[in-house]
Design a protein around this motif. Structure first.
Motif, PDB file in Angstrom:
ATOM      1  N   PRO A 280       7.487  14.437   9.094  1.00 62.03           N
ATOM      2  CA  PRO A 280       8.911  14.101   8.974  1.00 62.03           C
ATOM      3  C   PRO A 280       9.350  14.077   7.517  1.00 62.03           C
ATOM      4  CG  PRO A 280       7.747  12.479  10.332  1.00 62.03           C
ATOM      5  CD  PRO A 280       6.712  13.342   9.693  1.00 62.03           C
ATOM      6  N   ILE A 281       8.387  13.827   6.627  1.00 61.45           N
ATOM      7  CA  ILE A 281       8.731  13.716   5.208  1.00 61.45           C
ATOM      8  C   ILE A 281       9.116  15.086   4.635  1.00 61.45           C
ATOM      9  CG2 ILE A 281       7.871  12.971   2.953  1.00 61.45           C
ATOM     10  CD1 ILE A 281       8.312  10.740   5.030  1.00 61.45           C
ATOM     11  N   GLN A 284      12.707  15.499   4.665  1.00 58.14           N
ATOM     12  CA  GLN A 284      13.407  14.748   3.617  1.00 58.14           C
ATOM     13  C   GLN A 284      13.362  15.496   2.288  1.00 58.14           C
ATOM     14  OE1 GLN A 284      12.405  10.575   3.508  1.00 58.14           O
ATOM     15  NE2 GLN A 284      12.232  10.463   5.723  1.00 58.14           N
ATOM     16  N   TYR A 344      11.475   7.071  -2.684  1.00 64.64           N
ATOM     17  CA  TYR A 344      10.448   6.231  -3.321  1.00 64.64           C
ATOM     18  C   TYR A 344       9.602   5.474  -2.299  1.00 64.64           C
ATOM     19  CZ  TYR A 344      12.758   6.773  -7.867  1.00 64.64           C
ATOM     20  OH  TYR A 344      13.287   7.262  -9.016  1.00 64.64           O
ATOM     21  N   ILE A 345      10.215   5.087  -1.192  1.00 60.90           N
ATOM     22  CA  ILE A 345       9.457   4.238  -0.269  1.00 60.90           C
ATOM     23  C   ILE A 345       9.028   4.994   0.990  1.00 60.90           C
ATOM     24  CG2 ILE A 345      10.380   2.022  -1.039  1.00 60.90           C
ATOM     25  CD1 ILE A 345      12.206   2.320   1.548  1.00 60.90           C
ATOM     26  N   THR A 346       8.874   6.312   0.852  1.00 62.70           N
ATOM     27  CA  THR A 346       8.347   7.059   1.988  1.00 62.70           C
ATOM     28  C   THR A 346       6.832   7.141   1.904  1.00 62.70           C
ATOM     29  OG1 THR A 346       8.591   9.085   0.735  1.00 62.70           O
ATOM     30  CG2 THR A 346      10.351   8.542   2.276  1.00 62.70           C
ATOM     31  N   GLY A 347       6.266   6.490   0.911  1.00 63.39           N
ATOM     32  CA  GLY A 347       4.819   6.576   0.749  1.00 63.39           C
ATOM     33  C   GLY A 347       4.431   7.737  -0.151  1.00 63.39           C
ATOM     34  N   PRO A 350       2.543   7.533  -6.021  1.00 60.27           N
ATOM     35  CA  PRO A 350       3.222   6.698  -7.017  1.00 60.27           C
ATOM     36  C   PRO A 350       3.468   7.427  -8.337  1.00 60.27           C
ATOM     37  CG  PRO A 350       1.455   5.491  -5.992  1.00 60.27           C
ATOM     38  CD  PRO A 350       1.362   6.890  -5.475  1.00 60.27           C
ATOM     39  N   SER A 354       7.027   7.886 -10.550  1.00 66.17           N
ATOM     40  CA  SER A 354       7.346   7.679 -11.969  1.00 66.17           C
ATOM     41  C   SER A 354       8.079   8.872 -12.545  1.00 66.17           C
ATOM     42  CB  SER A 354       6.092   7.464 -12.816  1.00 66.17           C
ATOM     43  OG  SER A 354       5.105   6.829 -12.094  1.00 66.17           O
ATOM     44  N   ALA A 412      12.358   2.903  -9.548  1.00 65.56           N
ATOM     45  CA  ALA A 412      11.615   2.785  -8.286  1.00 65.56           C
ATOM     46  C   ALA A 412      11.263   1.342  -7.955  1.00 65.56           C
ATOM     47  CB  ALA A 412      10.356   3.639  -8.356  1.00 65.56           C
ATOM     48  N   ALA A 413      10.884   0.573  -8.983  1.00 69.69           N
ATOM     49  CA  ALA A 413      10.457  -0.802  -8.730  1.00 69.69           C
ATOM     50  C   ALA A 413      11.607  -1.632  -8.146  1.00 69.69           C
ATOM     51  CB  ALA A 413       9.948  -1.438 -10.019  1.00 69.69           C
ATOM     52  N   ASP A 415      14.241  -0.202  -6.573  1.00 71.09           N
ATOM     53  CA  ASP A 415      14.647   0.452  -5.335  1.00 71.09           C
ATOM     54  C   ASP A 415      13.886  -0.091  -4.129  1.00 71.09           C
ATOM     55  OD1 ASP A 415      16.152   2.639  -3.962  1.00 71.09           O
ATOM     56  OD2 ASP A 415      14.123   3.323  -3.508  1.00 71.09           O
ATOM     57  N   ILE A 416      12.656  -0.551  -4.361  1.00 78.65           N
ATOM     58  CA  ILE A 416      11.865  -1.097  -3.248  1.00 78.65           C
ATOM     59  C   ILE A 416      12.695  -2.099  -2.470  1.00 78.65           C
ATOM     60  CG2 ILE A 416       9.876  -2.542  -2.663  1.00 78.65           C
ATOM     61  CD1 ILE A 416       8.516  -1.472  -5.184  1.00 78.65           C
ATOM     62  N   ASN A 417      13.393  -2.966  -3.208  1.00 77.86           N
ATOM     63  CA  ASN A 417      14.104  -4.037  -2.525  1.00 77.86           C
ATOM     64  C   ASN A 417      15.546  -3.683  -2.180  1.00 77.86           C
ATOM     65  OD1 ASN A 417      13.497  -6.659  -1.549  1.00 77.86           O
ATOM     66  ND2 ASN A 417      15.136  -7.410  -2.866  1.00 77.86           N
ATOM     67  N   HIS A 419      16.596  -0.313  -1.440  1.00 76.53           N
ATOM     68  CA  HIS A 419      16.716   0.926  -0.694  1.00 76.53           C
ATOM     69  C   HIS A 419      17.349   0.667   0.668  1.00 76.53           C
ATOM     70  CE1 HIS A 419      15.404   5.129  -0.256  1.00 76.53           C
ATOM     71  NE2 HIS A 419      15.530   4.850   1.022  1.00 76.53           N
TER      72      HIS A 419
ATOM     73  N   LEU B  87      12.787  -7.667 -14.150  1.00 66.83           N
ATOM     74  CA  LEU B  87      13.219  -6.299 -14.460  1.00 66.83           C
ATOM     75  C   LEU B  87      14.684  -6.116 -14.075  1.00 66.83           C
ATOM     76  CD1 LEU B  87      12.540  -3.319 -15.200  1.00 66.83           C
ATOM     77  CD2 LEU B  87      11.830  -2.991 -12.839  1.00 66.83           C
ATOM     78  N   ILE B 150       9.054   2.044 -15.318  1.00 68.02           N
ATOM     79  CA  ILE B 150       7.861   2.769 -14.851  1.00 68.02           C
ATOM     80  C   ILE B 150       6.622   1.890 -14.989  1.00 68.02           C
ATOM     81  CG2 ILE B 150       6.345   4.741 -15.315  1.00 68.02           C
ATOM     82  CD1 ILE B 150       8.746   6.429 -15.863  1.00 68.02           C
ATOM     83  N   TRP B 153       6.608  -0.373 -12.053  1.00 65.93           N
ATOM     84  CA  TRP B 153       6.318   0.416 -10.852  1.00 65.93           C
ATOM     85  C   TRP B 153       4.828   0.690 -10.754  1.00 65.93           C
ATOM     86  CZ3 TRP B 153       7.647   2.266  -6.272  1.00 65.93           C
ATOM     87  CH2 TRP B 153       7.166   3.494  -5.810  1.00 65.93           C
ATOM     88  N   ILE B 156       2.981  -2.340  -9.689  1.00 64.46           N
ATOM     89  CA  ILE B 156       3.187  -2.729  -8.292  1.00 64.46           C
ATOM     90  C   ILE B 156       2.390  -1.826  -7.341  1.00 64.46           C
ATOM     91  CG2 ILE B 156       4.922  -2.836  -6.447  1.00 64.46           C
ATOM     92  CD1 ILE B 156       6.948  -3.538  -8.731  1.00 64.46           C
ATOM     93  N   VAL B 157       2.343  -0.523  -7.660  1.00 68.80           N
ATOM     94  CA  VAL B 157       1.694   0.394  -6.725  1.00 68.80           C
ATOM     95  C   VAL B 157       0.222   0.645  -7.065  1.00 68.80           C
ATOM     96  CG1 VAL B 157       3.818   1.568  -6.039  1.00 68.80           C
ATOM     97  CG2 VAL B 157       2.528   2.396  -8.022  1.00 68.80           C
ATOM     98  N   TYR B 242      10.937  -3.899   6.009  1.00 75.44           N
ATOM     99  CA  TYR B 242      11.614  -4.491   4.859  1.00 75.44           C
ATOM    100  C   TYR B 242      11.416  -5.992   4.899  1.00 75.44           C
ATOM    101  CZ  TYR B 242      15.622  -5.495   1.727  1.00 75.44           C
ATOM    102  OH  TYR B 242      16.435  -5.923   0.711  1.00 75.44           O
ATOM    103  N   GLN B 249       9.065  -3.229   0.667  1.00 73.36           N
ATOM    104  CA  GLN B 249       9.581  -2.324   1.681  1.00 73.36           C
ATOM    105  C   GLN B 249       8.749  -1.045   1.686  1.00 73.36           C
ATOM    106  OE1 GLN B 249      13.763  -0.435   3.248  1.00 73.36           O
ATOM    107  NE2 GLN B 249      13.681  -1.038   1.141  1.00 73.36           N
ATOM    108  N   MET B 250       8.485  -0.536   2.870  1.00 73.69           N
ATOM    109  CA  MET B 250       7.795   0.749   2.987  1.00 73.69           C
ATOM    110  C   MET B 250       8.166   1.384   4.325  1.00 73.69           C
ATOM    111  SD  MET B 250       5.920   3.037   1.636  1.00 73.69           S
ATOM    112  CE  MET B 250       5.249   2.305   0.148  1.00 73.69           C
ATOM    113  N   ASN B 251       8.342   2.683   4.310  1.00 75.77           N
ATOM    114  CA  ASN B 251       8.666   3.383   5.546  1.00 75.77           C
ATOM    115  C   ASN B 251       7.472   3.448   6.489  1.00 75.77           C
ATOM    116  OD1 ASN B 251      11.171   3.846   4.526  1.00 75.77           O
ATOM    117  ND2 ASN B 251      10.986   6.057   4.402  1.00 75.77           N
ATOM    118  N   THR B 258       1.232   4.644   5.816  1.00 73.64           N
ATOM    119  CA  THR B 258       1.678   4.294   4.474  1.00 73.64           C
ATOM    120  C   THR B 258       1.170   2.898   4.150  1.00 73.64           C
ATOM    121  OG1 THR B 258       3.739   3.572   5.470  1.00 73.64           O
ATOM    122  CG2 THR B 258       3.739   5.747   4.482  1.00 73.64           C
TER     123      THR B 258
END
Lengths: 599, 358
Positions: A280-281, A284, A344-347, A350, A354, A412-413, A415-417, A419, B87, B150, B153, B156-157, B242, B249-251, B258
């Protein structure tokens, strides 16, 4: 060379004599190959589509402001989708989806570029028409059929496409997942495919025309910024729309022919599906490879229109002409390498995240240059507040407000919260929706005399502007806070979460502003259609502009200019040039001995 | 009848409106002026309006940000979330400064330099120096934002440590299941082909690692201060897990797994005190459009100390225990019931009924 624009055109032999044989109704108003008529066709189609999308938004704002409350008007319009005046979750998602699709594609892509590229490219570069009038006509009629198919999809069993305007599979691929993914989705894909054909035919035509048909003296460095914006927009479209076409085609395959490009390991409704190996990605990636340039396909024409209107009405040259061109090019280039910030949060890897943070935030630099150049143009100007100028200033404001929150979402950091929350809804409605629609309104107010030979009523224009900008910020500014509080977008109601109860009154306020904003558009609709027929007659050059379109007779004629096409001797921004009489010097005025070009 | 009258009133209203405008235009024509030409009073009025409305807007932006601060999410309940908050704050200050400067200039210039006949605008088309200034200053500020962003980020990851708790969050239309990896901290294999009424996740029972897995619905618990690795999965469409209070959050994507990990740092109790709300609960909600009941796909999260957590988890049956309990009856129905506690399934049904009601 530009004099034989119409070498391959039926009517070419008439041009230089200033009269031409009578055209029939069909070839003049319906299957017209004249850029001016096609431009009007695009505009009116876009206004009708925009009106439909606007009604949809007031409907779902009723639901969001007063969830579960009965509104008989909903039953009147939505019928079985709103039994007892309360809309169903299915139709809510459908309305949100079609609202987005219509505004992004039909109004702000087809409508905006179709109207102003068609109107202004031949007029401002000094050409008799588009390079190919026939392709231009096809472009409109593909757009028309595509619009008709999209509207038809509202009436099929199961309802229209409902998976969001981004139509991510598997939701959009599987009719079992939601009713809108049946026939409605099929029509959505058919409509989009036709739309892409229209966009490509139009885009190719715009590029060829700007490159080949400029009048004598119209060097690339003497093009108005509108034309630069339209040219770059067309290039973006031609490079990115085919990718969406591929994405749509593969989705059609997955839906109808059992392929597995986007589908894998799915068990739905108790049934394990046979699809394996797809992702599915992938969809996107393909979608946003068009989708992000698309944002600039929408925004750049509006910025181009703005540059023209701000310079004209400040009675000053646009500040930093070359920097403006440079920033358009930089934005266009960057727009192709930022699509991952939607994912960013589709997995995604990382590291890739960046890279996209880096490229995305870079877009802010040329954007900032544009904003400061607008400010410098206003500085010590002599500002005439036409309705067009007000919308242009409003657009600078929305471009700043929405652009700044873009920097947050690019990170991205962060956007996690954020998105897919209302913060995103606020961001893109302000930076893309409001900015582009303000640019479009500005363009309509500014070039209406050029299109119809009539003036729009000024006072109705002022009322329209002030009500629109007030309600626009009233709707979208508070949404930032809903997003920061964690409220997701595309929720039918927020009542299932005690956490969100504190926003009930704010949601109602937003809905009221939305209704006010929608009502304000009727001032515009009235003004527009009233003025076409009853407006006061427009003078030759109502705004005192330097550009070529105002040298052509106000009464439209095939080929635009009787006799020879004017020659160009200077750039388009000689407003109040020292040593010159009057407060503007048209592009057609030859350089005085010893005079230097200004940029 | 009423709708016909409404229609009639609207049409008459429009006609009247059109006539009034016409009267204005004709009377202006008689006076020899163009009604639609922008005049001095238009310029004055609109520049004044810009000043008033513009200042009101800038004021509202700052005021609302202040007034809404108590309605925002409370400070982060996860370790990395605290850094996200910082941040965000840094970015927010920079952006507010940029917003204020640009809007102040826009409003001031537009309001000040309205058209005056005697005024001669400066012919100022270009200045390399100025353009360099407003290219380089934003570039410098943005570099800070980019590097800072960055670096966070990447932190975190970055891969999780060794001492972690593994939980799978499994999404389907329209509910969540949490699967704890159990004593071996390894999730048993699963396949979408094995899904049936008694095995909603399609777990491969032959895989020994699945025996100690524990499935829970409606509410899941986390131990405070321990790193949790979440593996996300969906069996039908894309969902998004979420957890706003944890800035996580992660899809959840069918066909792939994931991952996201975080360390909760505040228990539910602590958060109830902090927010002065004794009903406060952490939530997991779906944040990717997934169908009709997307708006009601949620799970409560309880964060507690390690001892209570172990106690809670111990009270739940493992996959092996469930199978054993179900074996004597050997019918599918019994298995289904035994998997979810009766109270839980009642609640699930209530939720679904609720969703279809509207």
């Amino acid at each position: 060379m530009s004099h034989d624009t119409h070498a391959h055109h039926d009517h070419s032999h008439d041009h230089d004599h200033g009269h031409h044989h009578e055209e029939g109704f069909i070839s003049k108003y319906v299957f017209s190959q004249d850029h001016k008529m096609i431009s009007k066709q695009f505009l009116i189609t876009a206004i009708i589509m925009g009106c439909i999308a606007m009604f949809m938004s007031t409907f779902f704002r009723l639901q969001l402001g007063w969830p579960g409350q009965s509104f008989p008007i909903l039953e009147t319009f939505l019928g079985r989708w709103a039994p007892g005046g309360v809309m169903t979750p299915d139709i809510y998602l459908a309305l949100v989806t079609i609202h987005g699709t219509i505004l992004v594609f039909f109004v702000l892509t087809g409508g905006l570029s179709g109207t102003f590229s068609n109107l202004l490219i031949p007029f401002q570069i000094g050409a008799r028409d588009m390079a190919s009038g026939f392709l231009n006509m096809l472009s409109y009629w593909f757009f028309f059929v595509s619009s008709a198919v999209m509207i038809a999809s509202l009436f099929v069993t199961g309802g229209p496409a409902s998976a969001g305007w981004t139509v991510y599979p598997p939701l959009s691929a599987l009719p079992q997942a939601m009713p809108g993914s049946g026939m409605g989705m099929t029509l959505w894909l058919v409509s989009m495919s036709l739309f892409i054909v229209s966009a490509l035919l139009g885009g190719l035509n715009y590029i060829v025309t700007v490159v080949n048909l400029r009048t004598k003296g119209m060097a690339m460095t003497r093009l108005p910024l509108t034309i630069w914006a339209f040219l770059v927009t067309a290039i973006l479209g031609v490079l990115s729309f085919p990718v969406l076409f591929a994405a749509a085609l593969l989705l059609i395959f997955d839906r109808s022919f059992g392929t597995s490009f986007y589908l894998s390991d799915i068990n739905i409704g108790g049934m394990a599906l046979d699809h394996t190996g797809g992702s599915p990605i992938l969809f996107q990636h393909l979608f946003w490879f068009l989708g992000h340039p698309e944002v600039y396909i929408i925004l750049l024409p509006a910025l181009g229109i703005n540059s023209e209107i701000i310079a004209t009405n400040s009675r000053k040259p646009i500040f930093g002409y070359k920097a403006m061109i440079g920033s358009i090019l930089a934005i266009a280039f960057l727009s192709f390498i930022v699509w991952g910030h939607h994912m960013y949060i589709t997995g995604m890897n990382p590291f890739l995240g960046s890279v996209f943070v880096f490229t995305t935030i870079l877009v802010a630099i040329p954007s900032a240059v544009k904003v400061f150049n607008y400010l410098a143009t206003l500085w010590k100007g002599n500002i005439v507040f036409t309705p067009a100028m007000l919308f242009a200033i409003g657009m600078v404001s929305t471009f700043i407000t929405g652009g700044l929150t873009g920097i947050i979402l690019a990170d991205a950091a962060l956007d996690i919260n954020l998105h897919d929350t209302y913060f995103v809804v606020a961001h893109f409605h302000i930076v893309m929706g409001a900015s582009a629609i303000f640019g479009m309104f500005a363009g309509v107010y500014h070039w209406f005399p050029r299109m119809y030979g009539k003036m729009l009523n000024k006072n109705l224009g002022y009322a329209h502007f002030w009500l629109t900008i007030t309600s626009m910020y009233g709707v979208f500014f508070p949404m930032h806070f809903l997003g920061l509080a964690g409220i997701p977008r595309r929720y039918y109601e927020n009542t299932n979460f005690p956490l969100f109860d504190q926003f009930t009154d704010i949601n109602q306020m937003i809905s009221m502003f939305a209704i006010l904003g929608a009502a304000a558009q009727f001032i515009f609709f009235f003004n527009f259609f009233y003025s076409i027929f009853r407006g006061t007659k427009a003078p030759q050059n109502p705004w005192g502009s330097t550009t070529l379109e105002w040298t052509a007779p106000m009464k439209h004629m095939h080929g635009n200019w009787p006799g020879k096409i004017p020659e160009v001797h200077r750039w388009p921004y000689d407003y109040n040039k020292p040593g010159k009489a009057g407060d503007f010097t048209p592009q057609t005025e030859p350089m005085a001995p010893g005079e230097e070009e200004s940029h | 009848m009423i709708s016909f009258l409404t229609f009639l009133v609207i049409v008459l209203g429009l006609i009247t409106f059109g006539r009034i405008i016409r009267i204005f235009e004709l009377s202006a024509e008689l006076r020899g002026t163009d009604v639609n030409a922008v005049n001095g009073s238009d310029n004055k009025t609109n520049s004044l309006l810009l000043l008033i409305m513009g200042s009101a807007f800038v004021f509202m932006v700052f005021y609302l940000t202040y007034a809404m601060k108590d309605k925002m999410l409370p400070s982060s309940a996860s370790e990395h979330g605290v850094e996200i908050d910082t941040l965000f704050a840094v970015n927010w200050y920079i952006l507010f400064a940029a917003f204020f400067i640009t809007h102040a200039l826009l409003i001031y210039f537009a309001a000040k330099y309205y058209f005056k006949k005697e005024h001669k605008p400066v012919f100022f088309a270009h200045s390399t120096k100025l353009e360099l200034i407003w290219t380089l200053i934003p570039a410098a500020v943005l570099s800070v934002i980019i590097v800072y962003g960055i670096s966070k980020w990447n932190k975190i990851v970055a891969p999780a440590g060794d001492d972690v708790l593994v939980i799978e969050l499994y999404a389907k239309q329209f509910d969540w299941t949490a699967r704890y990896a159990g004593d071996d901290n390894e999730l048993g294999k699963a396949s979408f082909r094995l899904i049936d009424g008694s095995n909603p996740l399609g777990i491969e029972y032959t895989d020994p690692q699945s025996a100690d897995d524990i499935l829970v619905r409606n509410e899941f618990h986390l131990p405070v201060g321990k790193e949790v690795v979440f593996k996300f999965h969906s069996r039908d469409v894309i969902h998004s897990a979420y957890m706003p209070h944890f800035r996580a959050q992660m899809n959840c994507v069918p066909g792939m797994t994931t991952q996201f990990h975080f360390k909760p740092i505040k228990t539910t109790e602590e958060m109830r005190v902090e927010t002065a709300n004794d009903k406060f609960d952490y939530i997991l909600l779906c944040n990717k459009i997934c169908g009709a009941s997307h708006f009601n796909m949620q799970m409560n999260i309880i964060v507690e100390d390690e001892t209570s957590f172990r106690q809670w988890l111990g009270s739940k049956k493992t996959v092996a225990e469930e199978l054993k309990a179900a074996a004597p009856a050997a019918t599918v129905e019994v298995k289904t019931d035994s998997l979810a506690a009766p109270a839980d399934s009642a609640k699930v049904h209530a939720v679904t009924a609720d969703a279809t009601k509207h």
